[in-house]
Enzyme design. Structure first.
Site, PDB file in Angstrom:
ATOM      1  CB  CYS A  86      -0.903  -0.001   1.229  1.00 28.67           C
ATOM      2  SG  CYS A  86      -1.951   1.477   1.362  1.00 28.67           S
ATOM      3  CB  CYS A  89      -0.483   2.165   5.710  1.00 30.49           C
ATOM      4  SG  CYS A  89      -1.175   0.629   5.046  1.00 30.49           S
ATOM      5  CB  CYS A 135      -5.166  -0.615   2.303  1.00 29.65           C
ATOM      6  SG  CYS A 135      -3.943  -1.025   3.574  1.00 29.65           S
ATOM      7  CB  CYS A 138      -4.363   3.159   5.726  1.00 27.22           C
ATOM      8  SG  CYS A 138      -4.036   2.830   3.980  1.00 27.22           S
ATOM      9  CB  CYS A 158      -8.876  -4.679 -11.791  1.00 26.87           C
ATOM     10  SG  CYS A 158      -8.436  -3.689 -13.205  1.00 26.87           S
TER      11      CYS A 158
END
Length: 172
Positions: A86, A89, A135, A138, A158
């Protein structure tokens, strides 16, 4: 008068058929809701803190649920060995061993590193329902998951390149 009634009736039938089709289509395949439990706990920041941390494009996509243009992102055609994290984070999201060429112009994977690292949410758009992927640590918007991927899962995660950071295997 009779023509107007017939035309209005046909329009109503077409409208109802369209709504039923969309409703049935939105209930197909892909998982609609699941909340992941991040292994290292949650990350919470204010909008100002996110803006200071991210580029404009990263902020637009991850915090405002944007989408980059197909074939424009940094990772749509990357074939290197490593892990996609991510961008907000740093949580590990997808391993390059699950990446495949979907032909869509966005990086696509058939499964996350761990189901707990992503959350799935129903995304009700105009005339369609998709499954948004965020995510779990976060709440960054990553992209969407579809049920037209390869075996063994049949899923296509995707993702937006701007929502992830690639770290080569063995790298920092």
């Amino acid at each position: 008068m009779r023509t107007a009634v017939i035309t209005g009736g046909l329009a109503l039938i077409i409208l109802v058929a369209g709504v039923v089709w969309v409703w049935c289509r939105s209930r197909d395949g892909a998982p609609m809701e699941r909340t992941g439990t991040p292994p290292d706990g949650r990350v919470e920041k204010t909008e100002v803190e996110w803006r200071q941390l991210l580029t404009e494009e990263q902020f637009r996509i991850t915090r405002q649920k944007g989408t980059e243009r197909a074939f424009s992102g940094a990772y749509w055609n990357t074939k290197e060995d490593g892990v996609y994290h991510c961008v907000c984070c740093g949580q590990a999201l997808f391993d390059s061993t699950t990446k495949f060429d979907s032909g869509t112009g966005w990086p696509s994977y058939w499964k996350p590193v761990d189901d707990n690292n992503v959350s799935l949410h129903a995304d009700h758009g105009l005339f369609t329902t998709r499954t948004e992927v965020t995510c779990s640590r976060c709440d960054a918007h990553l992209g969407h998951v579809f049920d037209d991927g390869p075996a063994p899962t049949g899923l296509r995660y995707c993702m937006n390149s701007a929502a992830v950071k690639f770290i080569p295997r063995g790298g920092d």
